[in-house]
Design a protein around this motif. Structure first.
Motif, PDB file in Angstrom:
ATOM      1  N   GLU A 602      50.681  34.181  54.145  1.00  0.00           N
ATOM      2  CA  GLU A 602      49.329  33.963  53.625  1.00  0.00           C
ATOM      3  C   GLU A 602      49.040  34.880  52.436  1.00  0.00           C
ATOM      4  O   GLU A 602      48.474  34.442  51.417  1.00  0.00           O
ATOM      5  CB  GLU A 602      48.312  34.193  54.736  1.00  0.00           C
ATOM      6  N   LEU A 603      49.418  36.159  52.567  1.00  0.00           N
ATOM      7  CA  LEU A 603      49.201  37.094  51.458  1.00  0.00           C
ATOM      8  C   LEU A 603      50.038  36.710  50.244  1.00  0.00           C
ATOM      9  O   LEU A 603      49.596  36.853  49.093  1.00  0.00           O
ATOM     10  CB  LEU A 603      49.541  38.514  51.908  1.00  0.00           C
ATOM     11  N   ARG A 604      51.239  36.205  50.523  1.00  0.00           N
ATOM     12  CA  ARG A 604      52.104  35.801  49.413  1.00  0.00           C
ATOM     13  C   ARG A 604      51.503  34.610  48.669  1.00  0.00           C
ATOM     14  O   ARG A 604      51.572  34.539  47.427  1.00  0.00           O
ATOM     15  CB  ARG A 604      53.491  35.468  49.970  1.00  0.00           C
ATOM     16  N   HIS A 608      50.633  34.832  44.726  1.00  0.00           N
ATOM     17  CA  HIS A 608      51.229  33.955  43.704  1.00  0.00           C
ATOM     18  C   HIS A 608      50.177  33.046  43.057  1.00  0.00           C
ATOM     19  O   HIS A 608      50.246  32.763  41.854  1.00  0.00           O
ATOM     20  CB  HIS A 608      52.348  33.115  44.322  1.00  0.00           C
ATOM     21  N   GLN A 609      49.206  32.625  43.836  1.00  0.00           N
ATOM     22  CA  GLN A 609      48.182  31.737  43.289  1.00  0.00           C
ATOM     23  C   GLN A 609      47.296  32.451  42.277  1.00  0.00           C
ATOM     24  O   GLN A 609      46.854  31.854  41.281  1.00  0.00           O
ATOM     25  CB  GLN A 609      47.341  31.166  44.434  1.00  0.00           C
ATOM     26  N   HIS A 610      47.050  33.737  42.521  1.00  0.00           N
ATOM     27  CA  HIS A 610      46.079  34.442  41.678  1.00  0.00           C
ATOM     28  C   HIS A 610      46.711  35.534  40.809  1.00  0.00           C
ATOM     29  O   HIS A 610      45.972  36.301  40.173  1.00  0.00           O
ATOM     30  CB  HIS A 610      44.999  35.068  42.558  1.00  0.00           C
ATOM     31  N   ALA A 611      48.052  35.597  40.764  1.00  0.00           N
ATOM     32  CA  ALA A 611      48.722  36.627  39.970  1.00  0.00           C
ATOM     33  C   ALA A 611      48.323  36.594  38.492  1.00  0.00           C
ATOM     34  O   ALA A 611      48.073  37.650  37.887  1.00  0.00           O
ATOM     35  CB  ALA A 611      50.235  36.505  40.121  1.00  0.00           C
ATOM     36  N   PRO A 612      48.229  35.415  37.849  1.00  0.00           N
ATOM     37  CA  PRO A 612      47.804  35.412  36.433  1.00  0.00           C
ATOM     38  C   PRO A 612      46.424  36.041  36.243  1.00  0.00           C
ATOM     39  O   PRO A 612      46.204  36.797  35.290  1.00  0.00           O
ATOM     40  CB  PRO A 612      47.802  33.921  36.075  1.00  0.00           C
ATOM     41  N   ASN A 618      43.757  43.270  35.003  1.00  0.00           N
ATOM     42  CA  ASN A 618      44.367  44.583  34.760  1.00  0.00           C
ATOM     43  C   ASN A 618      44.449  44.882  33.275  1.00  0.00           C
ATOM     44  O   ASN A 618      44.248  46.020  32.838  1.00  0.00           O
ATOM     45  CB  ASN A 618      45.760  44.635  35.392  1.00  0.00           C
ATOM     46  N   SER A 619      44.724  43.845  32.461  1.00  0.00           N
ATOM     47  CA  SER A 619      44.817  44.060  31.008  1.00  0.00           C
ATOM     48  C   SER A 619      43.471  44.462  30.414  1.00  0.00           C
ATOM     49  O   SER A 619      43.413  45.115  29.368  1.00  0.00           O
ATOM     50  CB  SER A 619      45.325  42.785  30.328  1.00  0.00           C
ATOM     51  N   LEU A 620      42.386  44.069  31.091  1.00  0.00           N
ATOM     52  CA  LEU A 620      41.043  44.443  30.636  1.00  0.00           C
ATOM     53  C   LEU A 620      40.604  45.791  31.197  1.00  0.00           C
ATOM     54  O   LEU A 620      39.506  46.272  30.884  1.00  0.00           O
ATOM     55  CB  LEU A 620      40.023  43.376  31.056  1.00  0.00           C
ATOM     56  N   GLY A 621      41.461  46.369  32.051  1.00  0.00           N
ATOM     57  CA  GLY A 621      41.095  47.632  32.680  1.00  0.00           C
ATOM     58  C   GLY A 621      40.100  47.458  33.803  1.00  0.00           C
ATOM     59  O   GLY A 621      39.436  48.407  34.215  1.00  0.00           O
ATOM     60  N   THR A 622      39.970  46.226  34.293  1.00  0.00           N
ATOM     61  CA  THR A 622      39.038  45.931  35.382  1.00  0.00           C
ATOM     62  C   THR A 622      39.748  46.090  36.716  1.00  0.00           C
ATOM     63  O   THR A 622      40.811  45.498  36.920  1.00  0.00           O
ATOM     64  CB  THR A 622      38.516  44.486  35.263  1.00  0.00           C
ATOM     65  N   PRO A 623      39.211  46.874  37.632  1.00  0.00           N
ATOM     66  CA  PRO A 623      39.860  47.041  38.941  1.00  0.00           C
ATOM     67  C   PRO A 623      40.006  45.711  39.657  1.00  0.00           C
ATOM     68  O   PRO A 623      39.120  44.850  39.579  1.00  0.00           O
ATOM     69  CB  PRO A 623      38.914  47.976  39.701  1.00  0.00           C
ATOM     70  N   LEU A 624      41.123  45.536  40.339  1.00  0.00           N
ATOM     71  CA  LEU A 624      41.334  44.318  41.104  1.00  0.00           C
ATOM     72  C   LEU A 624      40.393  44.290  42.300  1.00  0.00           C
ATOM     73  O   LEU A 624      40.172  45.313  42.948  1.00  0.00           O
ATOM     74  CB  LEU A 624      42.782  44.242  41.619  1.00  0.00           C
ATOM     75  N   ALA A 630      45.009  44.189  47.851  1.00  0.00           N
ATOM     76  CA  ALA A 630      45.717  44.314  49.124  1.00  0.00           C
ATOM     77  C   ALA A 630      46.883  43.340  49.193  1.00  0.00           C
ATOM     78  O   ALA A 630      47.979  43.692  49.656  1.00  0.00           O
ATOM     79  CB  ALA A 630      44.753  44.065  50.282  1.00  0.00           C
ATOM     80  N   ALA A 631      46.660  42.103  48.741  1.00  0.00           N
ATOM     81  CA  ALA A 631      47.736  41.106  48.769  1.00  0.00           C
ATOM     82  C   ALA A 631      48.892  41.532  47.872  1.00  0.00           C
ATOM     83  O   ALA A 631      50.065  41.485  48.267  1.00  0.00           O
ATOM     84  CB  ALA A 631      47.191  39.747  48.334  1.00  0.00           C
ATOM     85  N   ALA A 632      48.576  41.959  46.645  1.00  0.00           N
ATOM     86  CA  ALA A 632      49.624  42.359  45.705  1.00  0.00           C
ATOM     87  C   ALA A 632      50.379  43.587  46.207  1.00  0.00           C
ATOM     88  O   ALA A 632      51.620  43.650  46.134  1.00  0.00           O
ATOM     89  CB  ALA A 632      49.001  42.648  44.341  1.00  0.00           C
TER      90      ALA A 632
END
Length: 761
Positions: A602-604, A608-612, A618-624, A630-632
């Motif tokens: 489920e975490l995977r 994978h669905q939301h990795a992009p 992250n490129s914007l410096g916005t915390p996940l 947790a999933a990543a």
């Protein structure tokens, strides 16, 4: 004047074994190692057996066994653990003593120690004698010679203890200068006359330099360390010995790379002819004491108040919160003294049925402690002797050394006391607990509270061993008979019934203690529904054994099966909590595996669905968001561990790039540990099969990986194997280097050695 130099290391850890299992259970505080013995071995005991001398470029020029060049003692209980769990390090220590005899005119560098590190001046006469006899017997069995000298626990000294040592042929001990009644010259030995008319030699170590090594950063430079040692030689004529003494853990555990500073200091002294290395036995043989001195009794090297640290609130401690005190020390010792003294006449009376002299039998019991295969003794006789062993273990000094009654070291001595109570039988526990209640820790708990909280749940009996075996046998195969810690379990019969994912196991086993011979024939039943609900019952074996419950279970009548189990076993009163700690963790991992696989899937999917989107945030410096993070974190750390275990270096680098791109936190310690173990396994294989195609390149790539962030891999063992190959395999391959394969291997090995920092001529 001839200059002689000796460095003594007192290597010791408090015994950590569960007294019911005779094994150290998992200690999470030692992560990523299993327990603190294992961790300190990796940081200190093993590195000192293979320490490095570096050249000017920082490459390993030579690997040296420090134990061959210093004076040392190891606690017997630590050596017993090491013999079983770290045999390679253990052998290095024994071999060092053999080599030191060649180096130092037949005098081995190892010293003995009273058995389990009790404060001898606070022990009664019988315990002093047994502790010394056991320590000497243990030493002789391991080092295959009689001890010349003895290190006293905490250097705590009194004349009676010295007299017992002298009566057993011990020539010398080592003390701190302040333990002498008058000012001493630490560069010469002294004679102490004893009440019996015997005498013993005493070396008073250089206290100021020893403290500088232990506490003042002297090990930051091997050359500075050597210069400080040499500066302690006095001017004038006559031979002199400069010597220091510290905890052996100073060299590597307390001070990282301290073992290398020690190695280089000794190398520097010898290479420049500044002094001759020796040990106490050799020096004493050629320089017998010319002066007599009196000692100050009831003093030690680690308490400014004598030996009060182990019986009163003297002010000595290792930290703790503001306002804490150690007033618990006195009532703790008083409770243990009461237990010991209350049992002494009982022991004499009951053991008198088996032995002409019960206390002499206790002295001789060390032979059975060292060789548990001896079985020719009544069960109760063995229980009584084992009770006395535990009664000495409960005085291990660490129980009083630290800050609070609730410390793990004090809980440990309470465990030993609990085992004493159990072996003693009825009628002793309440008297002990009522006295233990007077000891109150800094967090409000009394000794009685801690006993009820930690000791009583840890107590093990034969039915519990049977249950442990029955539960774990659902998840692993056992030989028959099977060793279960310090017990043997022989399966007489049994069947397992299946109903979907659920299983019911019913059987009969004979459980026996390998320490006392106590045994019983027991029946068990274990019911597992496929998740963490694991329940078991046990009873004395009966002749009317049936499998009625099993038949009902197999036919799907679970309710009837449970009713029959309740009838036959009085309820299934044992659960997963009843398993011993290591197996509890392992069985939980197995039980949870399928559930965790589902969660992981489920975490995977989430990852994978939301990795992009995660990368964009992250490129914007916005915390996940926590759900994304947790999933990543879970998926990437898990994938990294799997890739590292297989040394799939390209996959590891890809995953590291992924974690960096997402800003995911890494389990650096856990990942480094996995990589370290995988690399060590490959290096061992390379040493044994150097010609295996591709293996050398695989090791080289793994070393590159281990030396890059974020990993913190200890390459010590890998470097050792490389050094061994440099001496044994590399010369042979060079001789064959006219062949293309051998020539390529030689060049590749030189590259690997360079990356590992090992010098190749």
């Amino acid at each position: 004047m001839s200059r002689f130099l000796c460095i003594h290391g007192h290597f010791y850890q408090p015994p950590r074994e569960n007294p019911w299992l005779e094994a150290i259970e998992l200690q999470d505080s030692a992560y990523p190692y299993h327990d603190w013995n294992e961790r300190i071995t990796a940081e200190c005991y093993a590195p000192n057996a293979a320490s490095r001398i570096l050249d000017r470029e920082g490459r390993i020029e030579r690997i040296v066994n420090n134990y061959t060049r210093i004076s040392f003692n190891f606690g017997p209980t630590l050596l017993a653990w090491m013999e079983a769990r770290k045999p390679e390090v253990y052998r290095s220590i024994l071999e060092a003593d053999e080599l030191s005899r060649v180096r130092f005119s037949g005098h081995g560098s190892a010293l003995a120690q009273p058995y389990n590190h009790i404060i001898l001046p606070l022990a009664n006469s019988r315990d002093k004698r047994t502790q010394i006899l056991w320590g000497l017997a243990d030493f002789e069995r391991r080092f295959r010679r009689k001890a010349e000298g003895v290190w006293l626990p905490e250097a705590a000294v009194d004349l009676e203890s010295l007299d017992i040592l002298a009566a057993e042929g011990i020539l010398f001990t080592i003390l701190e200068p302040g333990q002498a009644a008058t000012q001493v010259d630490t560069t010469v030995p002294y004679k102490v006359r004893l009440p019996s008319g015997r005498s013993i030699s005493v070396f008073f170590y250089d206290g100021a330099t020893s403290r500088a090594v232990a506490f003042e950063g002297l090990l930051s430079s091997g050359e500075r360390f050597a210069s400080r040692l040499v500066s302690r030689f006095p001017a004038g004529n006559g031979d002199r010995l400069v010597h220091i003494a510290t905890d052996g853990e100073t060299y590597g555990h307390h001070h990282r790379y301290g073992e290398m500073a020690l190695t280089y200091a000794l190398h520097y002294v010898e290479a420049n002819g500044l002094a001759r290395l020796t040990n106490y036995g050799e020096y004493l043989a050629t320089h017998p004491p010319e002066l007599e001195i009196e000692i100050v009794e009831n003093t030690s090297w680690s308490c400014a108040h004598g030996v009060e640290r182990w019986r009163s609130d003297c002010g000595c401690h290792t930290g703790g919160q503001a306002g804490w005190n150690q007033a618990w020390r006195a009532p703790l010792r008083e409770a243990l003294d009461w237990l010991r003294d209350e049992l002494a006449p009982r022991f004499e009376a009951e053991a008198g049925r088996f032995f002409a002299d019960p206390w002499a039998a206790r002295d001789a019991y060390i032979s059975m402690v060292l060789d548990r295969s001896q079985k020719s003794m009544d069960v109760r006789a063995l229980e009584l002797l084992e009770m006395q062993r535990q009664a000495m273990l409960m005085y291990t000094s660490c129980g009083w050394f630290f800050n609070d009654l609730a410390g793990i070291e004090t809980i440990q001595v309470l465990h030993y006391a609990g085992r004493v109570v159990q072996l003693a039988g009825d009628g002793i526990e309440e008297g002990f607990l009522s006295r233990l209640e007077k000891a109150r820790g800094n967090q409000g708990e009394t000794g009685r509270d801690l006993y009820e909280k930690h000791v009583r749940p840890a107590m093990v009996d034969l039915p519990q061993v049977a249950v442990h075996y029955a539960m774990t046998s659902l998840f692993q195969g056992y030989p028959n008979p099977a060793p279960v810690y310090c017990y043997s379990v022989e399966r007489q019969n049994g069947r397992t019934f299946q109903a979907g994912r659920a299983r019911l196991s019913i059987g009969k086993v004979r459980v026996a203690s390998s320490l006392t011979g106590d045994a019983d024939l027991l029946s068990y039943a274990v019911l597992h529904f496929g998740d963490h609900n694991l329940n078991a019952g046990v009873r004395e074996q009966r002749d009317d054994e049936t499998y009625e419950a099993g038949k009902a279970f197999e036919h799907g009548d679970i309710a009837q099966a449970i009713r029959l189990l309740d009838r036959d076993f009085g309820g299934l009163s044992y659960s997963l909590r009843s398993l011993f700690r290591d197996e509890q963790r392992r069985v939980l991992d197995l039980i949870l595996a399928s559930t965790l696989n589902e969660v992981e899937d489920e975490l995977r999917d989430v990852f994978h669905q939301h990795a992009p989107l995660m990368r964009f945030l992250n490129s914007l410096g916005t915390p996940l968001p926590n759900a994304f993070g947790a999933a990543a974190e879970h998926v990437l750390n898990l994938d990294l561990k799997r890739a590292l275990a297989g040394l799939k270096t390209e996959e590891v680098r890809r995953l590291l790039d992924e974690t960096s791109g997402l800003g995911v936190a890494l389990d650096v310690d856990g990942l480094s540990y996995v990589l370290e173990r995988a690399l060590e396994e490959r290096m061992d294989r390379l040493r044994d099969r150097p010609e295996e195609p591709g293996l050398l390149l695989e090791v080289e790539e793994a070393v590159d990986l281990a030396r890059t962030p974020p990993f913190r891999v200890n390459l010590w063992r890998v470097q050792n194997r490389c050094y061994e190959m440099l001496e044994m395999v590399y010369p042979l391959m060079r001789e064959e280097s006219s062949e293309m394969v051998a020539a390529e291997w030689v060049e590749r090995f030189r590259t690997l050695a360079c990356k590992l920092g090992v010098r190749v001529e």
